[in-house]
Write a protein that holds these residues in place. Structure first.
Motif, PDB file in Angstrom:
ATOM      1  N   UNK A  53       0.788  -5.846  -1.751  1.00  0.00           N
ATOM      2  CA  UNK A  53       0.593  -4.402  -1.733  1.00  0.00           C
ATOM      3  C   UNK A  53       1.904  -3.705  -1.382  1.00  0.00           C
ATOM      4  N   UNK A  54       2.273  -2.700  -2.171  1.00  0.00           N
ATOM      5  CA  UNK A  54       3.494  -1.947  -1.929  1.00  0.00           C
ATOM      6  C   UNK A  54       3.217  -0.459  -2.036  1.00  0.00           C
ATOM      7  N   UNK A  55       4.072   0.328  -1.385  1.00  0.00           N
ATOM      8  CA  UNK A  55       4.028   1.772  -1.533  1.00  0.00           C
ATOM      9  C   UNK A  55       5.050   2.209  -2.561  1.00  0.00           C
ATOM     10  N   UNK A  56       4.655   3.108  -3.440  1.00  0.00           N
ATOM     11  CA  UNK A  56       5.580   3.583  -4.466  1.00  0.00           C
ATOM     12  C   UNK A  56       6.741   4.371  -3.907  1.00  0.00           C
ATOM     13  N   UNK A  57       6.600   4.879  -2.671  1.00  0.00           N
ATOM     14  CA  UNK A  57       7.671   5.632  -2.026  1.00  0.00           C
ATOM     15  C   UNK A  57       8.230   4.882  -0.814  1.00  0.00           C
ATOM     16  N   UNK A  58       8.104   3.558  -0.828  1.00  0.00           N
ATOM     17  CA  UNK A  58       8.629   2.717   0.259  1.00  0.00           C
ATOM     18  C   UNK A  58      10.154   2.689   0.155  1.00  0.00           C
ATOM     19  N   UNK A  59      10.841   3.304   1.123  1.00  0.00           N
ATOM     20  CA  UNK A  59      12.311   3.396   1.048  1.00  0.00           C
ATOM     21  C   UNK A  59      12.981   2.082   1.407  1.00  0.00           C
ATOM     22  N   UNK A  93       0.741   1.602  -4.529  1.00  0.00           N
ATOM     23  CA  UNK A  93       0.101   2.886  -4.245  1.00  0.00           C
ATOM     24  C   UNK A  93       1.147   3.993  -4.364  1.00  0.00           C
ATOM     25  N   UNK A  94       1.016   4.785  -5.397  1.00  0.00           N
ATOM     26  CA  UNK A  94       1.995   5.837  -5.663  1.00  0.00           C
ATOM     27  C   UNK A  94       2.106   6.782  -4.470  1.00  0.00           C
ATOM     28  N   UNK A  95       3.322   7.152  -4.151  1.00  0.00           N
ATOM     29  CA  UNK A  95       3.666   8.121  -3.107  1.00  0.00           C
ATOM     30  C   UNK A  95       3.551   7.578  -1.693  1.00  0.00           C
ATOM     31  N   UNK A  96       2.962   6.396  -1.494  1.00  0.00           N
ATOM     32  CA  UNK A  96       2.826   5.834  -0.146  1.00  0.00           C
ATOM     33  C   UNK A  96       4.133   5.179   0.296  1.00  0.00           C
ATOM     34  N   UNK A  97       4.353   5.167   1.614  1.00  0.00           N
ATOM     35  CA  UNK A  97       5.508   4.491   2.183  1.00  0.00           C
ATOM     36  C   UNK A  97       5.183   3.053   2.539  1.00  0.00           C
ATOM     37  N   UNK A  98       5.978   2.486   3.449  1.00  0.00           N
ATOM     38  CA  UNK A  98       5.827   1.077   3.807  1.00  0.00           C
ATOM     39  C   UNK A  98       4.594   0.814   4.667  1.00  0.00           C
ATOM     40  N   UNK A  99       4.272   1.735   5.563  1.00  0.00           N
ATOM     41  CA  UNK A  99       3.193   1.527   6.538  1.00  0.00           C
ATOM     42  C   UNK A  99       1.842   1.846   5.902  1.00  0.00           C
ATOM     43  N   UNK A 100       1.440   1.064   4.927  1.00  0.00           N
ATOM     44  CA  UNK A 100       0.266   1.380   4.108  1.00  0.00           C
ATOM     45  C   UNK A 100      -1.013   1.653   4.898  1.00  0.00           C
TER      46      UNK A 100
END
Length: 368
Positions: free
Chosen positions: A306-312, A337-344
């Motif tokens: 699982x990854x966030x689409x906005x994970x920097x 997950x689009x727009x989500x960061x790392x801390x899902x």
């Protein structure tokens, strides 16, 4: 006064019949619904029956992995808490599936069991769907203190996680408040990791091959971004003169590295509970990445990436690239997950993340 047509039924009789029929239909429907809910009692737990209990493990802090790092080799107490349906947490249900939740650098067990924000309590919400989780405080974090942050490393963290897995399977651990009482045994054990915690979980699965499943959140063996590399280098420099260092040079940096859509109250709660990172973990990160680049193909458990689409912290499309590395896994599923960061589990997309995990658990492990 009208006279009923021959062969017709009086109006009052018809009303009575309709009332009786409606009552029977409502009763039947209610009974069906109750039966359906009862039939799903394993999948959807009564929220009032969800409980949490503190537990402790006695572990040896040594490194049995391919990561080139040293630990003190001493015995330490590592704390956690079981969160799940009452019957399972108290050991009354015998063997069950236990999800072991492994946190990132700079966070802690609280990450998975956030208090005061029920929507973002990953372990609590999974428990309401019938899942039992063990939320760990890794050695050097919160309820698992370590005096010298250089006395452990990520290879040792994976080795201790292996010991936890074995203890959970055999029931060799204790409730803090009820020592000696029966504890639940893990007939199935699934590791869930986030960030560096995902690296530790993946290393355990690759090197020891004793878990049934692996959930990898916000981690990539070879897709680290410039921001992630810069932060790791900054921590490494600070570790030259200290044994614990913060993740993120400032609170603002901590937030920007982990979050993209988390609401303000969740970010504030995370900042209030932010932990410094043991320098042994920091200085062994590069070696861990190297070991995973060589060893990820050895993971045989089912894997969910699982990854966030906005994970920097990772380059775009790193989820699919990471999924392709598990060449020996029973099955591999990936989702971004689009727009989500790392801390899902703490982002606004948290409900979607949990639904994805629950569907994967239900489809992959039909028998509990």
């Amino acid at each position: 006064m009208s006279t009923p047509h021959p062969g017709s039924t009086p109006r009052t009789t018809r009303r009575t019949a309709r009332t009786l029929l409606a009552g029977l239909l409502v009763g039947a429907l209610t009974g069906a619904l109750v039966g359906a809910v009862a039939g799903q009692s394993v999948a959807v737990a009564d929220p009032q029956r969800v409980i949490s209990r503190e537990v402790v493990f006695t572990l040896n802090n040594h490194n049995d992995t391919d990561v080139p790092c040293l630990a003190d080799g001493q015995v330490h107490t590592v704390a956690g808490r079981l969160v799940g349906p009452r019957e399972e947490v108290l050991g009354h249900a015998g063997s069950t599936r236990i999800n072991i939740l492994v946190h990132d650098a700079g966070t802690g067990g609280w990450f998975w069991n956030l208090q005061g924000a029920r929507r973002y309590d990953y372990a609590g919400q999974l428990a309401r769907r019938g899942e039992t989780s063990l939320v760990l405080d890794r050695l050097g974090f919160d309820a698992s203190p370590l005096a010298d942050g250089r006395a452990t490393c990520l290879g040792a963290q994976a080795t201790m996680l292996h010991q936890v897995v074995q203890h959970v399977k055999s029931g060799i651990y204790e409730y803090v408040e009820r020592p000696g009482a029966a504890v639940p045994h893990g007939a199935q054990v699934v590791l869930h990791g986030q960030g560096v915690g995902a690296a530790v979980a993946q290393l355990e699965a690759a090197e020891f091959d004793d878990v049934d499943g692996l959930v990898v959140m916000g981690w990539s063996d070879a897709g680290a971004s410039t921001d992630a590399i810069t932060e790791a280098a900054r921590q490494g420099v600070e570790c030259l003169s200290d044994d614990y260092v913060p993740y993120g040079a400032t609170p603002e940096d901590f937030v920007s590295l982990l979050f993209a859509t988390a609401p303000g109250r969740v970010r504030r709660a995370a900042l209030d509970q932010r932990n410094d990172t043991p320098c042994g973990d920091v200085t062994s990160l590069l070696g861990t990445v190297g070991a995973l680049n060589l060893g990820t193909h050895a993971v045989e458990a089912d894997v969910l990436v699982l990854q966030g689409g906005a994970d920097v912290r990772h380059r775009h499309e790193s989820a699919d690239a990471q999924a392709g590395r598990y060449r020996s896994a029973e099955s591999v599923t990936s989702r971004t997950f689009a727009k989500a960061g790392s801390a899902l589990p703490l982002e606004k997309q948290a409900p979607k993340v949990r639904r994805t995990v629950l569907r994967w658990l239900d489809s992959t492990y039909v028998e509990r």
